[in-house]
Design a protein around this motif. Structure first.
Motif, PDB file in Angstrom:
ATOM      1  N   GLU A 155       2.514 -17.179 -27.114  1.00 24.54           N
ATOM      2  CA  GLU A 155       3.207 -17.029 -25.835  1.00 24.54           C
ATOM      3  C   GLU A 155       4.021 -18.278 -25.495  1.00 24.54           C
ATOM      4  O   GLU A 155       5.109 -18.185 -24.926  1.00 24.54           O
ATOM      5  N   ASP A 159       8.078 -18.008 -24.813  1.00 23.29           N
ATOM      6  CA  ASP A 159       8.608 -18.435 -23.519  1.00 23.29           C
ATOM      7  C   ASP A 159       9.772 -19.405 -23.675  1.00 23.29           C
ATOM      8  O   ASP A 159      10.561 -19.591 -22.743  1.00 23.29           O
ATOM      9  N   VAL A 286       2.930 -10.578 -20.194  1.00 24.38           N
ATOM     10  CA  VAL A 286       1.802 -10.328 -21.089  1.00 24.38           C
ATOM     11  C   VAL A 286       1.122  -9.060 -20.586  1.00 24.38           C
ATOM     12  O   VAL A 286       0.523  -9.043 -19.511  1.00 24.38           O
TER      13      VAL A 286
END
Length: 322
Positions: A155, A159, A286
């Motif tokens: 993640e 990002d 998410v």
């Protein structure tokens, strides 16, 4: 300065894919990076190569594989026996446009090696720090239909990408032109700009005016993804484990400024922002296992979020600035 000659030159090679080309130029002008998801054969590699040719910049392509190591990306120190010294051999990230093909095929340590250069625009090899050329754009691709032998992107790395663009199949008319062009010898492309001109354009984008109402709109969108129930979207709460990070609202405004510049304005209007919401936000949500089981996508959630957050409708005028 105008971006139309650049897009015109790229479209001599690329048929269709207008959204992808526009997003590539937005990311380049906003100093961001872009993640592209699409099945093989949709001219993702060719689009970046054609853009590099049009801006007169360097282009490097790295095919990510499971046996790749970080030194293959950023470079390493090499011992020269004749001089008895170590010298730095720079890797393929030292370019203007880097294509990271099938990025999810490389292990986490290689993906992490890309983090510093994407965020800091520099690479540290040994005790030395090396700046990458400007402008600098990383375009990473991943194949949505083949998961065997792949590693999910962390993640934190996802990002770092300003946008995630989904590339679809061309229309029958576009595909006819693609085949027609493929059976003749293509004319060599030419550079209609140079890296210095691109850097000057980036500085112009920095001066594009953004009304505070649009900043507030971007922040409200991000907050609604984190707490859908507070916006009256309680039915979405079970589908979202984590909402969009503050990078989402930052990048939405940065990308909106670049899109306004491409469209020939020195101020941002609501359409410049709303047109980019899905591309900027979709990879930052998410989703829960319940969303996967119910086949609920990030785009489906974001469409409902956008419908619940009112777009600034007052005419946004350029404010007087000192």
């Amino acid at each position: 300065m105008d971006t139309e000659p650049i897009l015109y030159e790229v479209k001599k090679t690329i048929v269709g894919q207008d959204a992808l080309l526009e997003r590539l130029l937005v990311a380049l002008l906003a100093r961001g990076h872009i993640l592209v998801e699409g099945v093989p054969g949709l001219a993702k590699t060719l689009a970046v190569k054609a853009l590099a040719g049009a801006i007169g910049g360097q282009f490097h392509r790295v095919q990510f594989t499971p046996d790749l190591v970080p030194a293959d990306i950023v470079g390493t120190r090499v011992y020269h026996q004749h001089s008895g010294e170590f010298q730095v051999s720079l890797g393929p990230v030292f370019t203007n446009l880097l294509l990271a093909d099938e990025i999810n095929r490389a292990p986490a340590k290689v993906q992490s090696a890309l983090l510093e250069v994407m965020q800091e625009q520099q690479v540290t090899i040994g005790r030395e720090t090396h700046q990458v050329p400007k402008p600098f754009l990383v375009m990473a691709t991943q194949n949505p239909i083949e998961s065997e032998g792949t590693y999910p992107l962390p993640e934190a790395q996802v990002d770092r990408f300003m946008m995630k663009v989904l590339v679809g199949y061309p229309s029958p008319t576009e595909e006819f032109v693609i085949v027609e062009r493929a059976i003749v010898t293509a004319a060599a492309g030419q550079a209609v700009a140079d890296p210095e001109r691109l850097v000057a354009m980036q500085e112009q984008v920095d001066r594009v005016y953004v009304d505070p109402a649009l900043i507030e709109y971007a922040v409200r969108l991000a907050n609604t993804t984190r707490d859908p129930a507070a916006a009256g979207l309680g039915e979405l709460a079970r589908y979202v484990s984590f909402g969009a990070s503050p990078r989402a609202s930052i990048n939405l405004i940065l990308a909106g400024r670049a899109l306004a510049f491409i469209r020939g304005r020195d101020y941002v209007v609501p359409a410049d922002v709303t047109d980019l919401v899905l591309d900027v936000f979709r990879h930052r949500l998410v989703l829960s296992y319940e969303a996967l089981s119910d086949d609920v996508t990030a785009d489906h959630i974001l469409t409902k979020v956008m419908a619940s957050v009112p777009v600034p409708d007052a005419p946004l005028q350029r404010a007087a600035r000192p």
